[in-house]
Design a protein around this motif. Structure first.
Motif, short mmCIF file in Angstrom:
data_model
loop_
_atom_site.label_atom_id
_atom_site.label_comp_id
_atom_site.label_asym_id
_atom_site.label_seq_id
_atom_site.Cartn_x
_atom_site.Cartn_y
_atom_site.Cartn_z
N GLU A 129 -5.58 11.96 5.24
CA GLU A 129 -5.17 10.60 5.56
C GLU A 129 -5.77 9.57 4.60
O GLU A 129 -5.08 8.67 4.12
N ASN B 75 -1.94 -0.87 15.16
CA ASN B 75 -2.46 -2.19 14.79
C ASN B 75 -3.83 -2.52 15.39
O ASN B 75 -4.23 -3.69 15.40
N ARG C 123 -7.14 -6.13 14.88
CA ARG C 123 -7.81 -6.97 15.90
C ARG C 123 -9.20 -7.33 15.42
O ARG C 123 -9.94 -6.47 14.96
N ALA D 212 -3.71 -10.27 9.83
CA ALA D 212 -2.41 -9.73 9.41
C ALA D 212 -1.90 -10.47 8.18
O ALA D 212 -1.31 -9.86 7.27
N LEU E 46 -3.79 -9.45 5.10
CA LEU E 46 -3.45 -8.08 4.68
C LEU E 46 -2.20 -8.05 3.80
O LEU E 46 -1.99 -7.09 3.05
N MET E 47 -1.40 -9.11 3.88
CA MET E 47 -0.20 -9.15 3.03
C MET E 47 -0.54 -9.26 1.55
O MET E 47 0.30 -9.00 0.69
N PHE F 30 -2.76 -7.52 -0.05
CA PHE F 30 -3.25 -6.27 -0.65
C PHE F 30 -2.07 -5.41 -1.08
O PHE F 30 -1.05 -5.37 -0.40
N GLN F 31 -2.26 -4.75 -2.20
CA GLN F 31 -1.29 -3.73 -2.58
C GLN F 31 -1.54 -2.53 -1.67
O GLN F 31 -2.67 -2.31 -1.22
N ARG F 32 -0.47 -1.75 -1.47
CA ARG F 32 -0.61 -0.65 -0.51
C ARG F 32 -1.73 0.32 -0.85
O ARG F 32 -2.49 0.76 -0.03
N GLY F 33 -1.88 0.64 -2.13
CA GLY F 33 -2.92 1.59 -2.53
C GLY F 33 -4.33 1.07 -2.33
O GLY F 33 -5.28 1.85 -2.22
N ASP G 205 -5.59 2.30 1.07
CA ASP G 205 -5.33 3.70 1.43
C ASP G 205 -6.55 4.41 2.00
O ASP G 205 -6.45 5.21 2.93
N HIS H 144 -1.91 3.88 7.84
CA HIS H 144 -0.71 3.08 7.64
C HIS H 144 -0.40 2.19 8.85
O HIS H 144 -0.01 1.05 8.72
#
Lengths: 907, 290
Positions: free
Chosen positions: A60, A465, A469, A523, A526-527, A529-532, A535, A540
């Motif tokens: 993961e 999610n 929190r 939230a 968090l937008m 950040f790039q997905r990687g 990780d 996810h």
């Protein structure tokens, strides 16, 4: 039966040779398929439940198996150097096994330094101007997530983290990756102050290379030392060559079997050739020594006689010593750690095979090539080192036995106290010596960045999610705060750090690192950040979070202690609704250290118990069993004490010393006890029997122990610290065993009378004689045999006077074979009172009461008789109370019969 | 009326294509890009409802919905507003970008949870993804032709379609000495860029943008309903699917490209970790102004 087995090679040389040759060829045919395993997997117990959790967390959050490219240069942040690094980065990206590279060129940051929030890569490509380079440095240094992980505080060090995956499970994966990376680094090295890679590929490759070096160096060196030692001490090339031959065959058998069974060799089994040569030589030495003793100059078949002598006298001891050595190595089989288990299997088989090969091959070789004169060995050992050692020991045995025992007991107590400071470690990096470049590089990384060892704290909230929190994010931060208080881990990073950092940047970059307080803000942050980027820190669906911890702790005990403490706190912070797993390959490896210690303690006590029981059975006395433990326990106490004093940890190498050394050290004891027992059959002076036994056994025992110590000492040249420590400690233990075997054991031994079970079972006597003898009335066959063995066997030629009238003697005789006549002399007249046959007893009155003999007893033919001496029987009463009591009862019965007979005659 | 217009559209396009065919073979890179640009910006007021799907290296998908408002002003400046609708916690997060007549791009961010403030943001270059996507602000506002140098490369055929290929350099770069930033693949029949390959300094393709589901929307103007950006290095993708598109000035009034409009319609949510209720969300979604 054992004697017959030893003589098999003499009686059927062709058959035995063919069988040995076939097995050897079969084994040799498998050798090309031998594999090497230097992975860390074998350091983790197969049954460790953490394995599955570890695999799940790894799948993961990404592997903890990463190579760090460490780059140091004072002009790191210049366009020229960064261009080289970009070329390096792109080059690494193109490597077959590389799945990901985290570096200056892939890391993203959120930066508000120019008054605008900018979520961007740190550097997409090498800058063209110095200003751009410096701006990139400032941006990198500004990000607390990267400081200490990728960049040093002074900005002169940078790390590139290379993740790779062995998709095809190719055994050459690590070497290929290491070599490819090394090729790329080599092109750039000259341009940078320092550029090295540290990670599992390098560690694995270095382990493998070092293992091969060990293989090539240690075996031949051991053989050389062994030959030199034997030639030096025994002055016999034959005694030196024979162990090399048997060891050579054993090595082929052992590694051939490993290859056929697809058991890989590991860093421990690399020392097997040395162990086989050294340990295997002991039996050969004892056998050759016995062969020399058995040589008679005037016999036409001197070799044959000597081999028969050797087989008769050494059969049982050799089997016993092979058994105890096999048990010593075999007791490691019960560990759950693959590394030790594989070694234990290989070494146990090797010791068994060596015993078998030695028993079949040595008599055969001696019959073909053995000397026919006996002077070689005796002349050389008479004035040699063993005698010097023994003269010192004899002084203390004779003049200060109690003081010697007391001092030894105090010494053991001291060493055991020192042993209480022992700690345990299973860290693969601790296998290498400190001065090795790999270790130096690792330390350098730890100094400038953070330790290369990684573990994860994985939290599973079980709800989507959950880690958006604020309260759950705060839990991550709270755990990290606790780790900071612990002060032992270098660095930890979690989602909380990322959020705190972005929060700071969105507040102009001036505020302290505080966590966002609302779910929405989290939230929304968090937008950016790039997905990687996340990780490794959050799943996810944000239901699971992960704290990545880096450290450099190599003491398993310390690490395990802190991890346990951390686990408690994490559980308490996470609360009952959250699942917590603290996992990492290095944690499992270190955790296995505890398993290792427990396993070794179990093995040690199991082995001691087995030796005690075997020896008690073999010498039909618990005292015999206890005596056999003396030379085992004393050296072990001293060895553990020395480990404590010298701060040598328990590790996969050193943990095995105790059981292996016991298995070997007890060999000398067996030989000594067997010889002492044999001597006791012919004398009632036990001290003299001890002296004689020690005198005869000391030379081979000292020589073999010194050869063993030297052979183990060879392991000091190993590339691995664990192997070198094993060698040094085993060598020391061998030396301690000389002290225990030849100084302490004889003092204790002289106070004990032993009878070997094998003697009882193997004794050839006329059953009818024994059954009919009144002395053995109402005794079982076992009791009769034992009674015979605690007596003294005397042989008398025809005409010899066994008992002389009017002299005082306290011995009673039982005729086993031949005839005697009882003659009463009155003045010049002599009258034959009786002729006695096998099974009959005479001299019983002198035995019961100290008085003059009332008649002569003369042998009419060659007589074999058992002598029961009153003084000796009194002594033996405490050792064998049942037997002696029974004998005394039967003597009373015989006397009663005589009295009744006399009264009857008179009446 | 509208139906009639669409009926004659293919004929018009065919006629335009016939006229252009003669000289196309000789078009230069800038000429091709001029033609491309002219056709894409025929209508200046666009409102779109988009689904933005982010796919990570493990194949996990995150879907966000957003509304995109853009208008081209008379002076050539472009205004763009992208407001996120879902997931609910990010509702109202907005990117406000403007490219003025000189080509200067400015952008601002609005995070309702941070309160009523617009945060200046660096729009970044063509390779900088905005808000975790693989698309850059520039890819939303479009390239400013004057900032780049276009060099026509060999034409090619992809999937039975004839394509122009144009290499894009930074203005002032020497194409003989530098590598292109990207290469556009332009369908010759409709002059639409259906694929753009973005190169790194070594000339390797690091990202690829593709457009699918092309629809002719007006005259020779085409729009793609599906845009996919592949980031080969990071191994992730972003898919933008246009669910609804309206060309109408009414949908994109000037006043909505401001902080005031955003503050009014997407207010800061109260502190706490609870999901905002659905009804509250819908009451606060600004629909009444569309």
């Amino acid at each position: 039966m054992i004697t017959q087995f030893l003589l098999l090679g003499i009686r059927h040389p062709r058959l035995v040779s063919i069988i040995l040759a076939i097995i050897t060829l079969l084994a040799a045919a498998g050798l090309p398929g031998l594999t090497v395993d230097t992975g860390f997997d074998s350091l983790i117990p197969a049954s460790d439940p953490a394995r599955q959790v570890y695999q799940r967390v790894m799948s993961e959050f990404g592997s903890d198996n990463k190579t760090i490219i460490y780059i140091r240069d004072p002009k790191l942040w210049t366009p020229a150097q960064l261009a080289r690094l970009e070329t390096l980065h792109r080059g690494m990206e193109g490597l077959r096994d590389v799945t990901r590279i985290d570096s200056l060129f892939t890391l993203h940051t959120v930066d508000s330094s120019n008054g605008k929030v900018n979520a961007k890569p740190l550097l997409r490509a090498a800058p063209k101007t110095l200003e751009e380079a410096i701006a990139a440095r400032d941006s990198a240094m500004r990000n607390p997530l990267y400081l200490g992980n990728f960049f040093s505080n002074d900005g002169n060090v940078m790390a590139m983290v290379v993740s790779a995956m062995n998709v095809d499970e190719d055994p050459e994966f690590n070497r290929r990756l290491y070599t490819s990376l090394e090729g790329l680094l080599e092109k750039n090295r000259s341009h940078f102050e320092q550029m090295v890679q540290v990670g599992p590929p390098r560690i694995t490759v270095e382990l493998k290379d070092a293992l091969f070096e060990d293989f090539i160096l240690l075996g031949p060196l051991s053989a050389l030392i062994l030959v030199t030692a034997i030639v030096l001490f025994l002055r016999s090339w034959m005694a030196a060559v024979i162990p090399i031959v048997t060891a050579g065959v054993t090595i082929v058998w052992t590694f051939g079997l490993l290859a056929w069974l697809e058991i890989p060799i590991n860093i421990l089994s690399a020392m097997l050739p040395s162990l086989i040569i050294v340990i295997g030589s002991t039996e050969d030495t004892h056998m050759v020594a016995a062969f020399f003793r058995g040589l008679t100059d005037d016999h036409p078949d001197a070799r044959g006689k000597a081999i028969s002598y050797m087989a008769r006298h050494l059969g049982i001891p050799v089997v016993l010593t092979v058994l105890t050595t096999v048990l010593g190595f075999g007791s490691n089989l019960f560990t759950d750690i693959g590394l030790i288990q594989q070694f234990a299997f290989a070494s146990t088989f090797a010791m068994f095979a060596n015993g078998l090969i030695t028993m079949l091959l040595v008599p055969m070789l001696l019959s073909w090539f053995g000397p026919e004169q006996r002077e070689e060995m005796e002349a050389s050992t008479a004035s040699g080192m063993p005698d010097h050692i023994m003269s010192v020991f004899r002084h203390y045995q004779t003049h200060h036995p109690r003081a010697t025992l007391t001092i030894t007991a105090l010494m053991c107590a001291f060493f055991l106290h020192q042993a209480s400071t022992l700690y345990v470690t299973n860290d693969p990096l601790s296998y290498f010596p400190e001065d090795r470049p790999l270790i130096q590089d690792t330390k350098q990384i730890h100094k400038d960045l953070a330790g290369i060892k990684v573990f994860f704290i994985a939290l599973d909230a079980g709800a989507e999610n959950a880690f958006q929190r604020p309260d759950n994010v705060a839990k991550l931060a709270e755990i990290q705060t606790f780790m900071q208080k612990q002060g032992v881990f270098d660095r930890s990073i979690s989602l909380a750090d990322h959020l705190a950092y972005v929060n700071r940047e969105f507040h102009g970059g001036y505020e302290h690192l505080a966590l966002p307080k609302t779910r929405q803000l989290i939230a929304q942050y968090l937008m950016f950040f790039q997905r990687g980027d996340l990780d490794s820190y959050v799943s996810h669906d944000y239901s699971r979070a992960n704290i990545v911890v880096r450290h450099n702790i190599s003491d398993s005990h310390t690490l395990n202690g802190y991890i346990r403490e951390l686990e408690d706190v994490v559980l308490s912070i996470a609360g009952p609704d959250m699942k917590v797993n603290i996992v990492g390959e290095n944690l499992m490896v270190n955790n296995a250290a505890e398993t290792l210690m427990v396993g070794q303690v179990k093995s040690l006590f199991t082995l001691l118990a087995m030796i005690f029981l075997i020896m008690s059975a073999m010498f039909t006395s618990f005292k015999g069993g206890a005596i056999a433990l003396i030379p085992a326990i004393i050296p072990i106490a001293m060895m553990f004490g020395i480990m404590g004093v010298l701060d040598i940890p328990l590790n996969p190498g050193t943990a095995m010393v105790a059981v292996i050394a016991i298995g070997i050290a007890v060999d000398g004891t067996i030989h000594l006890l067997a010889r002492y027992n044999e001597k006791c059959r012919r004398t009632s002076d036990y001290q003299a029997a001890v002296n004689e036994a020690v005198e005869e056994e000391a030379p081979p025992l000292i020589v073999s122990s010194l050869a063993l110590a030297l052979g183990f000492g060879i392991l000091l040249f190993s590339n691995f610290t664990v192997v070198a420590q094993f060698g040094a400690l085993a060598a020391a233990t061998m030396l301690f065993s000389i002290f225990a075997n030849l100084l302490i054991t004889p003092i204790v031994m002289s106070r004990v009378r032993l009878v070997g079970l094998y003697q009882i079972l193997g004794m050839k006597v006329d059953q009818a004689v024994l059954e009919e003898s009144p002395l053995f009335r109402d005794m079982t066959e076992y009791q009769r045999r034992k009674a015979i063995l605690i007596s003294e066997l005397n042989e008398f030629p025809a005409g010899d006077l066994l008992v002389e009238q009017d002299t005082v003697g306290r011995s009673m005789y039982l005729i086993l074979s031949g005839q005697v006549e009882v003659i009463r002399r009155d003045g010049d007249q002599a009258r034959v009172l009786a002729t006695l046959h096998p099974g009959q007893v005479f001299g019983e009155i002198g035995y019961i009461r100290e008085m003059q003999r009332t008649a002569d007893v003369r042998a009419l033919s060659a007589v074999s008789a058992l002598r029961f001496d009153y003084t000796r029987m009194q002594k033996d009463l405490k050792f064998f109370p049942n037997i002696v009591a029974k004998l005394n009862f039967n003597i009373s019965y015989i006397l009663g019969e005589r009295l009744a007979e006399m009264v009857g005659k008179k009446s | 009326m509208k139906a009639g217009r669409y009926f004659i559209l293919p004929w018009l396009l065919a006629a335009a294509a016939a006229v252009a065919t003669e000289s196309r073979e000789n078009w230069s890179g800038p000429q091709i890009m001029q033609e491309v640009h002219a056709r894409q910006h025929l209508y200046p007021y666009i409102y779109e409802e988009q689904s933005i799907v982010l796919v990570d290296r493990n194949g996990f998908r995150d879907t966000r919905t957003a509304r995109r408002y853009s208008r081209i002003e008379a002076d050539g400046s472009i205004q763009l507003l992208l407001v996120f609708e879902t997931p609910i916690p990010v509702k109202g997060v907005a990117l406000l970008a403007r490219r003025d007549a000189t080509g200067m791009v400015t952008s601002q961010l609005y995070l309702p949870a941070l309160g009523q403030q617009l945060i200046a943001s660096d729009p970044g270059d063509h390779g900088s993804g905005f808000m975790g996507t693989d698309f850059s602000v520039e890819s939303l506002t479009g390239e400013l032709l004057s900032e780049y140098l276009y060099v026509r490369s060999d034409d090619l055929e992809l999937e039975n379609q004839a394509y122009f290929s144009v290499d894009v350099y930074r203005a002032g770069d020497n194409p003989a000495k530098t590598r292109p930033l990207r290469r556009h693949f332009i369908r010759q029949d409709n002059l639409f860029i259906t694929r753009s390959d973005h190169f790194d300094a070594r000339g390797e393709v690091v990202r690829r943008q593709r457009s699918y589901d092309l629809k002719v929307v007006d005259g020779s103007m085409w729009h793609a309903n599906l845009m996919l950006m592949d980031d080969y290095r990071e191994q992730h993708q972003t898919l933008i699917k246009v669910d609804r598109r309206i060309f109408s000035r009414d949908y994109v009034p000037t006043e909505m490209f401001s902080g005031a409009w955003l503050f009014e319609h997407f207010q800061a949510q109260p502190a706490g970790d609870a999901e905002p209720p659905e009804d509250a969300a819908s009451a606060n979604n600004g629909d009444q102004n569309l």
